[in-house]
Design a protein around this motif. Sequence first.
Motif, short mmCIF file in Angstrom:
data_model
loop_
_atom_site.label_atom_id
_atom_site.label_comp_id
_atom_site.label_asym_id
_atom_site.label_seq_id
_atom_site.Cartn_x
_atom_site.Cartn_y
_atom_site.Cartn_z
N ILE B 79 0.84 -1.20 0.00
CA ILE B 79 0.00 0.00 0.00
C ILE B 79 0.87 1.24 0.00
CG2 ILE B 79 -1.63 1.34 1.36
CD1 ILE B 79 -2.79 -1.32 2.34
N ALA B 80 1.93 1.23 0.81
CA ALA B 80 2.82 2.39 0.87
C ALA B 80 3.46 2.65 -0.50
CB ALA B 80 3.90 2.17 1.93
N THR B 83 0.82 3.99 -2.88
CA THR B 83 0.51 5.38 -2.55
C THR B 83 1.59 6.31 -3.10
OG1 THR B 83 -0.50 4.55 -0.55
CG2 THR B 83 -0.15 6.92 -0.67
N LEU B 93 -5.79 8.00 -2.16
CA LEU B 93 -5.67 6.69 -1.53
C LEU B 93 -6.56 5.64 -2.20
CD1 LEU B 93 -5.49 7.25 2.33
CD2 LEU B 93 -3.76 6.25 0.85
N PRO B 124 -9.70 2.51 6.90
CA PRO B 124 -9.66 3.49 7.99
C PRO B 124 -8.85 4.74 7.62
CG PRO B 124 -9.10 1.30 8.80
CD PRO B 124 -9.18 1.21 7.32
N ALA B 125 -7.75 4.52 6.86
CA ALA B 125 -6.92 5.66 6.46
C ALA B 125 -7.70 6.60 5.55
CB ALA B 125 -5.67 5.15 5.75
N LYS B 128 -10.19 8.68 7.52
CA LYS B 128 -9.48 9.70 8.27
C LYS B 128 -9.13 10.90 7.38
CE LYS B 128 -7.28 7.99 11.68
NZ LYS B 128 -6.29 7.12 12.30
N GLN B 129 -8.86 10.61 6.11
CA GLN B 129 -8.49 11.67 5.17
C GLN B 129 -9.68 12.45 4.65
OE1 GLN B 129 -6.19 11.06 1.79
NE2 GLN B 129 -4.30 11.24 2.93
#
Lengths: 187, 441
Positions: B79-80, B83, B93, B124-125, B128-129
Amino acid sequence: MFFRILDRLEEILIASLLAAATLLIFVAVVHRYGTGVSFLYPYLIRFHISWAQELSIYMIIWVAKFGAAYGVRIGIHVGVDVLVNQLKPPYRKPVVMFGLFCGALFTGIIGTMGASFVIGLYPTDQTSPDLEIPSWIVYLCIPLGSYLMCFRFLQVLWSFWWTDELPHYDPGHVEGVDADAAAKELA
Amino acid sequence: MSSAFIFVLLIALMLTGMPVSIALGLTVLTFMYTMTQVPIEAVALKLFSGIDSFEIMAIPFFILAGNFLTHGGVARRMIAFATAMVGHWYGGLGLAGVMACALFAAVSGSSPATVVAIGSIIMPAMVKQGFPKRFGAGVITTSGALGILIPPSIVMVIFAVATGGSVAIDPEGKRVLSASVGQLFMAGVIPGIMLATMLGLTTFYRAWKNDYPRMPKATWAEALQAFRDSIWGLLLVIIVMGGIYAGIFTPTEAAAMSAVYAFVIAVFVYRDMKLSDVPRVLLSSASMSAMILYIITNAVLFSFLMTSEQIPQAMTSWIVGSGISWVEFLLFVNILLLVAGNVMEPSSIVLITAPILFPIAVALGIHPVHLGILMTVNMEIGMCHPPVGLNLYVASGIAKMGITELTIATLPWLLTMLVFLVLVTYIPELSLWLPRMLGML
């Protein structure tokens, strides 16, 4: 107490057989390419692991038979329950009980057929092709696994009769994934 | 008459909600007991010999590998990396989620596992964004389905197993063997990349229209770092596909190698998993594999019954005789599989329908590999819509959303998948070009 030991044995058996089968294939592949390396050749050629494939297949079949019994206990065997779940509880209960009964019936029949098959095989000196272990030992997983599965169906049937609850398997549950920490890192 | 009896009994038993495997087995027992002279002891033997093949062993090994990867931090690093690559475009994302699902699909063979691995971190990320929850859930539910299209794929192994023993005659009268696991894997590459791109475009378009947040553009150094972190996971793609293509491993060996590799990565390289977690991963993989293998054994029994009753042959000559073209036939196949996807999970559908569809398809001049890919895409779609879409349930657990709301949320991507299904159905070259170029057909 006896049930707890049986549960643990079942879990240990399938987990360790799966691990062993995987490692065995891994070792066989490494061995096959290792013998191609000249300085390893004299050491590796002494070991013959032509039987590895057969043994790993047998181990996985044992995992399949006993794992299927374990699966009944945790409710992993899914069916077409769309229609049944629409029924009102008093109608749903007998249908679900019928389904569980059929499970016990089928596995019971298969267990008995498997047992008679193994008993028929026992006096013969038939062996498996590569490993040359007696065939009846290899096929023993059919009666043992099926009878265990039958027993698990009866267990679930029993507890459903009294508590109206079925074991429920949740595919979305993952142990060890720390979603919050990872999400923080991204955001 | 007897074939009608078989199917009526099977459907009646299945509708009671009993496990599909038990319904299949009981149908066979009942039929053999009442209507044939086949010695019933043969059934017990078949339950063993039905899965006594090295090819089938790929299934437990791929499941094990997938579970190690899900638990072991590979997903997080992918994922990192995704991204860093695409996070600064529209979709942010969300777009990274599509790419991460595609990358993870290339090391894992199951689509709910992909949803869990990527979704539980990225959803969840996203919330949050400031993305709406629906958007994230929609992206992940559908992109997770890439898991079974991009190789390795458990559904493709099952297709190869289900059609493996059968004989089919093409329009020129030649005997045609079914597709091998290696051919199917290679054939899945281009459709997989294409579907990932289409899902990405849908994500991009919707994010652009609604002006959803984007990530700051990663610097070259950051991108390189993210790539280096995820390299261990990405290498697995090369091990599996390269190994199979170069003939270094059979697909089953590749699966066992990737399971051992994934274990080493998770426990010793990334150290996201403790040794004490390993037994639990083994146990859950074993039970999942056993469930699929149990369906396979009973489905093998069932297709043994169908073959001995000459049902596939009868259907083939009936369909060929009625002058139906391959275009109409594939339309029918798609509808049948989409309907079946409403009530059953993929491995059962493939195991029951593939032995019947395969000889008919070949008789109409359809390539077995094309049929396999087409069935896989249908299974993907079935996983993303109610009432039994497994991805949907997994995603609803992660996103804490109801099934109805989630279904509406997935609609734009689901429509994209349907468009893609039409493309794959009627342009066989999408599936056949790459394996043919590589000389595998």
